[in-house]
Scaffold this active site. Sequence first.
Site, PDB file in Angstrom:
ATOM      1  N   ASP A   1      43.466  62.572 -28.097  1.00  0.00           N
ATOM      2  CA  ASP A   1      42.922  63.699 -28.837  1.00  0.00           C
ATOM      3  C   ASP A   1      43.254  65.013 -28.136  1.00  0.00           C
ATOM      4  OD1 ASP A   1      40.907  64.328 -31.065  1.00  0.00           O
ATOM      5  OD2 ASP A   1      40.005  65.373 -29.341  1.00  0.00           O
TER       6      ASP A   1
ATOM      7  N   GLU B   1      48.108  63.543 -30.108  1.00  0.00           N
ATOM      8  CA  GLU B   1      47.581  64.235 -31.289  1.00  0.00           C
ATOM      9  C   GLU B   1      47.535  65.726 -30.991  1.00  0.00           C
ATOM     10  OE1 GLU B   1      44.124  65.782 -33.910  1.00  0.00           O
ATOM     11  OE2 GLU B   1      44.132  65.626 -31.732  1.00  0.00           O
TER      12      GLU B   1
END
Lengths: 661, 661
Positions: B380, B409
């Site tokens: 993330d 990401e």
Amino acid sequence: MNKYGRNRVVIENVYPEIDCGQYPIKRVVGETVVVEADVFGDGHDSVSASLLYKKAGDRKWNESPMEFIKNDRRRGEFIVEELSDYVYCIEGWIDHFKTWLGDIKKKYDAGQDISVDLLIGAKEVELAMNKAKGGDRKKLQEYYEIVSNTEDPDAAVALANEPEFVNLVYRYPDRSLSSRYAKELAVQVDRKKALFSSWYERFPRSCAPETGKHGTFKDLEALLPEISRMGFDVLYLPPIHPIGKINRKGKNNSVVCEPGDPGSPWAIGSDEGGHKSIHPELGSMDDFLSLVKKTQEHGLEIALDLAYQCTPDHPYVKEHPEWFKNRPDGSIQYAENPPKKYQDIYPLNFETEQWKELWEELKSIVEFWIDKGVKIFRVDNPHTKTFAFWEWMIGDMRDKYPEAIFLSEAFTRPKVMYKLAKIGFNQSYTYFTWRNTKQEFIDYLTELTKSEVREYFRPNFWPNTPDILPQHLQFDGRQEFMKRLVLAATLSSNYGIYGPAFELCIQEAVPGKEEYYYSEKYEIKHWDWDAPGNLKDFITRINKIRKDNPALQFTNNLDFCEIENDLMLSYVKTTNGLSNIILVVVNMDPHHTQSGFVQMPLEKLGIDPDQPFMVHDLIGDSKYIWKGETNYVELNPHIVPAHIFRVHGRLKKETDFDYFM
Amino acid sequence: MNKYGRNRVVIENVYPEIDCGQYPIKRVVGETVVVEADVFGDGHDSVSASLLYKKAGDRKWNESPMEFIKNDRRRGEFIVEELSDYVYCIEGWIDHFKTWLGDIKKKYDAGQDISVDLLIGAKEVELAMNKAKGGDRKKLQEYYEIVSNTEDPDAAVALANEPEFVNLVYRYPDRSLSSRYAKELAVQVDRKKALFSSWYERFPRSCAPETGKHGTFKDLEALLPEISRMGFDVLYLPPIHPIGKINRKGKNNSVVCEPGDPGSPWAIGSDEGGHKSIHPELGSMDDFLSLVKKTQEHGLEIALDLAYQCTPDHPYVKEHPEWFKNRPDGSIQYAENPPKKYQDIYPLNFETEQWKELWEELKSIVEFWIDKGVKIFRVDNPHTKTFAFWEWMIGDMRDKYPEAIFLSEAFTRPKVMYKLAKIGFNQSYTYFTWRNTKQEFIDYLTELTKSEVREYFRPNFWPNTPDILPQHLQFDGRQEFMKRLVLAATLSSNYGIYGPAFELCIQEAVPGKEEYYYSEKYEIKHWDWDAPGNLKDFITRINKIRKDNPALQFTNNLDFCEIENDLMLSYVKTTNGLSNIILVVVNMDPHHTQSGFVQMPLEKLGIDPDQPFMVHDLIGDSKYIWKGETNYVELNPHIVPAHIFRVHGRLKKETDFDYFM
């Protein structure tokens, strides 16, 4: 984990950087180095970056800020002010003060409580204060009081909008966690002549006033006033050394040598000496020293030919047979391009185990002539000697004689030519000699001036050489010589001609070849330099235009202009500050009048598209008032095949009509 | 002068070489590495070159020859056969034997005396002979006799034309003066899934069969057969850790949290534990281990979310306040994007002086879950943590667990995304989610698959994510979901969807934003997975096509086809040996039928333009006989917005009609 774990900024994709920093970029004294890089950090904090630069060997870096362009790219620049190699590097850091400056205003504008934020900002000011001294420290102390006063956020935010405050804090940035680019990149700085030079090649042996006599340095001295008047600043002499007698070539490169044939100056060495000797018929060493001196007095410099090859009777062959390739039959390997044999030439063997001695000797030849006052060398076929040798030799010579200039005469494959430039050659021969259509020029000059090549390869454009009389000069008449001269002299800031074959428009070639018939390489000529139709005055004019217009003293400042005729070529060159703007238009068709509408990049030239401006043809001295981007031009090649316009943009005061002068 | 003064060959401009060799290129096991370089020497001698390669750590190099292409460029290749990093390098040398081979024939043909030349050649054969042993040595001895026999030049020249002779001498080349490229370049070799994977994202907490209940790992286990049937091979779970209670967000990201609101799984940490704990309502660690095992049994792998941030009640905040940024008022700095505040999240401070301890702890989280059987991590927002950390952490993990895969990401600026790929991420999210016109796809995919980016950045295409419901999915109906699925699954060999929001064609967004209304991020959902209009079978079909067709298991094998309609996109993908050829045609207009003539690169596809060939639509199972480069296609988006054709080229035997099967 290394010690740089907290350094959050990345610096990459640095331009210019030649072969990962293996080779320097090139500049001349006074030129600017523009450096770009991607500089960014993780997250959303502000990033700042500096371009660092210094003279090679200095300890202290100078700095100039790198401005953000877009997409994480930044740009900075510096000027190389001295004849010294330079290095540059980049530093980037997370700029917490800058981040704070941006954030505090947004929070204040949103009406948030910013008291803690003010204390955070005060810490940044304190960091600067602790580094500052004297008045700065005192001022920062005052600022600190304002920013840390959480009772009066209005005053603090007002201060954050003050450039004086911001700039003072910036003077003491917190760079404790800054990232330094891993490489220091080098700039090879040459004197201005490496970038702007006008060469004239002449065989001294053909300079005797009387027919049938071997010319001398003294004879050449007598021609210096005229060569100087024509505006040249480099006088390049084919090899001046004793010419081999064994297997000497006759007229037109014949293997049969008639009595009296003088041989090729590139067949170096005889019982009269080698590369450090002078061909006796040219004169003595004192004569040469006198020539060097007189040349300088006429505003010219001598360039010598550096041709590292030997004749069978060169002294090296006897003294150092180990520097040549020995054949199984005990003979020495001559040059060949099978099935062709060049038995008058022995190439040096750079694979010899005695390579160190060979290298030292070859270098000593250069030093010998530098000691005699020569600073410019036109190097014959450098691509047939090893790259490692040139890199070492030129590097060492530049250390000792930073004003030395080496021109690479490598007419070979592009990557080899570029490699020679990377390893140190200051100037290079090019494919210009054979390029002759509009698209060829656009493609080639775009490669030379817009790609990375521009950073290290300085072209020197030659319309002809003793080796090359290109087809177009054979067939397209005197106007083609004029056209090629304008192209060479305005596309490239370095150019040269082989004279007087050029200015006399000599067109006779060996049938089917691009070589001069009865080439001066194999015989002594007696030129009628003032023969009717000669281009001496035209050349003089072009060289004067080059001297008067700084825009023509650079090569990479070239931009082509649109003109919707495949036989018309047009381009502009400008100085950085636009004080000198040159527009060239050339009719590429040597036989018919051509015309077209040339499109000028007025915005880039700083010219108001709604106001008239004046263009002054420096060749024909006529003037025209133009307006807007698109203007009509027409050229009859039988009159003059080109315009070289100086463009005079509209001055600011409406009433000032100086630009019509 | 250094010791390499006699080494005449230059090796430069090596491709691929990422940032001067600072970063490895990426491949999966079994892939080919094609390497090019400029390799040349001075002068006119022949040059040969080898590509050297080995597993990192091995001592001995393997070699494959580099073939000449043109303009001094050479190319070689090798296959990475094992799950190990590799290195490659290049060696080049002046090949005197090859030079001799060429010259001797020319001289012989010209009728010259070649007796000395034969002795020169014999010396080359002798050099090879002295290195050889056994049969080779004996054979070379025989060859030596022939070549050195100056009495019979015919026999020697005949031998020089024998491949057997030439190849045997080449087996023992004289490379005593060869040049080695200065850098050894690295290949990061991953397992095949790093290049070919089909991801399915699902919130375990929304898997309970009964409305109103919090789903568990056990509930998710029950769905595995269906997820597996749909053809996915990676099951990616949003964070499974305890969710913060302090400042927890309510529905639709509200700062007001109603009782019972479950909070965002990305707000990690509470009194129930941190990154190494499991949210109690999902189940126990044993339940998780069971899920990992069951997932594998269904041909899938679990991917966990690695979100390095903490809630105010995360155990780290108490135990390691020094890992966070401390504000002057003693509080800890929450995340913000002024004037927005995210007071439920405390970012880690990578500038902390205790960074080493922080790094070790963050790495230990990864090792903790690898120890539990997880090999894939979706990371993330990696761009908000330092690059140096990722490079160190991923490098260390890959050393220990070469099968580990990290998906970045980072929806951020291109250079940051590429940097994360360079420093080790095996896959990356992309801008695919927002690209939606023909030209956008051509431009973006050309950048990803034809530029240097292809060597290190492996795209993973997502039509939607819990964070992003792009405009086109909000407005263009079910057929747009089908179109986006086909594009994602055939343009990129890695792709994924966030389900069941995708297959249920959920279109309701926060007004004016590209976010899901009533997002699953802030509440528990109960999906009717078999609702009418769902795309489960369509997805199943597409995933089966991907599994059956190796051409779709690569990304860089993409070539766009001309089709003269701006609303039709077409491209081909092939395996190296052309045994699998896929042609995709997509109607980019979700509302109207579009048609056009697609131009296929038949020569590149090995298809005879004068013979019919068959294309088999693997979606609709219809077949067409086409002929020549240009063929008609038409797509009604309300039926199916795309063709995925398998192309069956004409077989060799005229009578063999297998290709119609």
